[in-house]
Scaffold this motif. Sequence first.
Motif, mmCIF file in Angstrom:
data_model
loop_
_atom_site.group_PDB
_atom_site.id
_atom_site.type_symbol
_atom_site.label_atom_id
_atom_site.label_comp_id
_atom_site.label_asym_id
_atom_site.label_seq_id
_atom_site.Cartn_x
_atom_site.Cartn_y
_atom_site.Cartn_z
ATOM 1 N N ALA A 1 -10.399 -2.032 -12.225
ATOM 2 C CA ALA A 1 -10.762 -0.820 -12.950
ATOM 3 C C ALA A 1 -10.629 0.408 -12.057
ATOM 4 N N SER A 2 -10.998 0.266 -10.787
ATOM 5 C CA SER A 2 -10.883 1.376 -9.846
ATOM 6 C C SER A 2 -9.423 1.765 -9.619
ATOM 7 N N LEU A 3 -8.539 0.765 -9.515
ATOM 8 C CA LEU A 3 -7.114 1.049 -9.359
ATOM 9 C C LEU A 3 -6.559 1.786 -10.574
ATOM 10 N N ILE A 4 -7.036 1.407 -11.757
ATOM 11 C CA ILE A 4 -6.627 2.116 -12.977
ATOM 12 C C ILE A 4 -7.118 3.559 -12.941
ATOM 13 N N ASP A 5 -8.400 3.747 -12.645
ATOM 14 C CA ASP A 5 -8.972 5.091 -12.606
ATOM 15 C C ASP A 5 -8.284 5.975 -11.584
ATOM 16 N N ALA A 6 -7.818 5.369 -10.488
ATOM 17 C CA ALA A 6 -7.181 6.136 -9.413
ATOM 18 C C ALA A 6 -5.699 6.405 -9.660
ATOM 19 N N GLY A 7 -5.128 5.897 -10.760
ATOM 20 C CA GLY A 7 -3.759 6.220 -11.115
ATOM 21 C C GLY A 7 -2.699 5.269 -10.618
ATOM 22 N N TYR A 8 -3.100 4.081 -10.152
ATOM 23 C CA TYR A 8 -2.134 3.121 -9.630
ATOM 24 C C TYR A 8 -1.609 2.160 -10.700
ATOM 25 N N VAL A 9 -1.991 2.378 -11.947
ATOM 26 C CA VAL A 9 -1.575 1.511 -13.048
ATOM 27 C C VAL A 9 -1.047 2.401 -14.174
ATOM 28 N N HIS A 10 0.173 2.110 -14.651
ATOM 29 C CA HIS A 10 0.765 2.905 -15.726
ATOM 30 C C HIS A 10 0.928 2.115 -17.016
ATOM 31 N N ALA A 11 0.866 0.799 -16.946
ATOM 32 C CA ALA A 11 0.898 -0.057 -18.128
ATOM 33 C C ALA A 11 0.285 -1.393 -17.760
ATOM 34 N N LEU A 12 -0.283 -2.049 -18.752
ATOM 35 C CA LEU A 12 -1.007 -3.302 -18.528
ATOM 36 C C LEU A 12 -0.536 -4.342 -19.537
ATOM 37 N N TYR B 1 0.841 -1.203 0.000
ATOM 38 C CA TYR B 1 0.000 0.000 0.000
ATOM 39 C C TYR B 1 0.877 1.255 0.000
ATOM 40 N N GLU B 2 1.873 1.269 0.872
ATOM 41 C CA GLU B 2 2.764 2.428 0.975
ATOM 42 C C GLU B 2 3.536 2.635 -0.330
ATOM 43 N N LEU B 3 4.027 1.539 -0.894
ATOM 44 C CA LEU B 3 4.784 1.620 -2.138
ATOM 45 C C LEU B 3 3.927 2.191 -3.262
ATOM 46 N N LEU B 4 2.707 1.687 -3.418
ATOM 47 C CA LEU B 4 1.862 2.134 -4.515
ATOM 48 C C LEU B 4 1.470 3.600 -4.374
ATOM 49 N N ARG B 5 1.258 4.065 -3.144
ATOM 50 C CA ARG B 5 0.961 5.490 -2.957
ATOM 51 C C ARG B 5 2.122 6.356 -3.435
ATOM 52 N N HIS B 6 3.344 5.879 -3.190
ATOM 53 C CA HIS B 6 4.525 6.610 -3.670
ATOM 54 C C HIS B 6 4.674 6.488 -5.182
ATOM 55 N N GLU B 7 4.526 5.283 -5.700
ATOM 56 C CA GLU B 7 4.774 5.026 -7.111
ATOM 57 C C GLU B 7 3.737 5.688 -8.016
ATOM 58 N N ARG B 8 2.538 5.916 -7.493
ATOM 59 C CA ARG B 8 1.507 6.556 -8.308
ATOM 60 C C ARG B 8 1.998 7.881 -8.877
ATOM 61 N N GLU B 9 2.762 8.628 -8.072
ATOM 62 C CA GLU B 9 3.245 9.941 -8.500
ATOM 63 C C GLU B 9 4.697 9.917 -8.966
ATOM 64 N N HIS B 10 5.476 8.957 -8.470
ATOM 65 C CA HIS B 10 6.924 9.029 -8.676
ATOM 66 C C HIS B 10 7.503 7.823 -9.422
ATOM 67 N N GLY B 11 6.679 6.861 -9.794
ATOM 68 C CA GLY B 11 7.204 5.666 -10.441
ATOM 69 C C GLY B 11 6.421 5.284 -11.670
ATOM 70 N N PHE B 12 6.609 4.052 -12.098
ATOM 71 C CA PHE B 12 5.920 3.505 -13.271
ATOM 72 C C PHE B 12 5.540 2.075 -12.917
ATOM 73 N N VAL B 13 4.250 1.856 -12.655
ATOM 74 C CA VAL B 13 3.755 0.577 -12.165
ATOM 75 C C VAL B 13 3.174 -0.232 -13.320
ATOM 76 N N VAL B 14 3.776 -1.390 -13.579
ATOM 77 C CA VAL B 14 3.321 -2.285 -14.638
ATOM 78 C C VAL B 14 2.584 -3.454 -14.007
ATOM 79 N N TRP B 15 1.365 -3.703 -14.467
ATOM 80 C CA TRP B 15 0.568 -4.837 -14.001
ATOM 81 C C TRP B 15 0.549 -5.917 -15.069
ATOM 82 N N VAL B 16 0.720 -7.171 -14.641
ATOM 83 C CA VAL B 16 0.688 -8.332 -15.529
ATOM 84 C C VAL B 16 -0.481 -9.199 -15.055
ATOM 85 N N LEU B 17 -1.521 -9.308 -15.864
ATOM 86 C CA LEU B 17 -2.780 -9.888 -15.401
ATOM 87 C C LEU B 17 -3.151 -11.158 -16.141
ATOM 88 N N GLY B 18 -3.660 -12.133 -15.375
ATOM 89 C CA GLY B 18 -4.256 -13.324 -15.953
ATOM 90 C C GLY B 18 -5.757 -13.165 -16.047
#
Length: 351
Positions: free
Chosen positions: A128-139, A97-114
């Motif tokens: 979808a909510s995580l995407i809308d909230a900015g926690y996903v930068h590539a899929l 949780y702490e990491l994602l709050r930081h990475e939303r503004e300062h990193g690049f979070v890649v999600w790999v989904l099945g």
Amino acid sequence: MSIFPEYFKVGERWLLPEESRMDCVAVPRGDWIDIVEFRRLKAGEPVFVGRTEDGSEGIYMHTEAFREEEDGGGDAFAFRSGRSRETAYSRDYDALYELLRHEREHGFVVWVLGPAVSFDYDSRNAMASLIDAGYVHALLAGNALGTHDLEGAMFGTALGQDIYTQEARQNGHYHHLDLINRARRHGSVEALIREAGLKDGILRAAQGKGIPIVLAGSIRDDGPLPGVFGDVYEAQDAMRSQLRRATTVIALATQLHTIASGNMTPSYTVRDGRVRPVYIYSIDISEFAVNKLRDRGTLSVTPIVTNAQDFLVHLKNNLGNLAAPAASVPSGPNGDIGRKTAVQGHGGDRP
């Protein structure tokens, strides 16, 4: 090459490649080191070679770069020191949780989904909510994730099964083929979402945010959807184009895509001249699946053994007030929208 930072001695200088990945070779290019896939290596190009990692042959592997200091208070003998279904993951969740709050503004979070992510009403909405909230930068995903997510938006099913009630719909086993045919008639996933008026789902959220989506095909793909990479090397290049930017990778319920992504992602990246860690998470309900990535060389991975749906709902519920997209769950192939009523529970409003 390995996942670790590796330094190469050129003259009197030790150089660190800014972009690295496993299963490649190091090629000197003047005052910088290029990391090249074997298939791109040209005859006559010089390549660093050596069998040691301690610097004695001009190659130094820094395996302790991001290791946290141990408190030294533990015993040599201890129970439950591995990572399994019995592991307590509360601390891992809090750290994430702490990491994602930081990475939303300062990193690049890649999600790999099945595809399991799209099989459940709550997990699909949570993603979808995580995407809308900015926690996903590539899929990154396969044809199945895209197909069943869009099937959920159009028919309310995944492989013909209602994504909320889990009941099989009559002739529901045709839904994913009907969806693929319709997408191909529209010419693209983007056109399907726009022209068919699809209102919810993972791909709709990603498209709305302008997030890159890479769908890599497999040997047995139905269709596939337009835009799915059928050539394995084109798929690798497209995945790598996003992973080379990654500061965090979260791979969820997809063993082969997890291993592929993990092996293309080093344990470090260089940002503004500083070397920082890349955080890699592997989440699956199978202990074998989460440990497979580590067995294939990605030693910096944090495995979490849990149900994919529960994992995503935990993230959604603990990352603040996320604006959940309005979810429509059609009651049949004609697109009729069922009336929604609020239900108390971990997923919030349900149909």
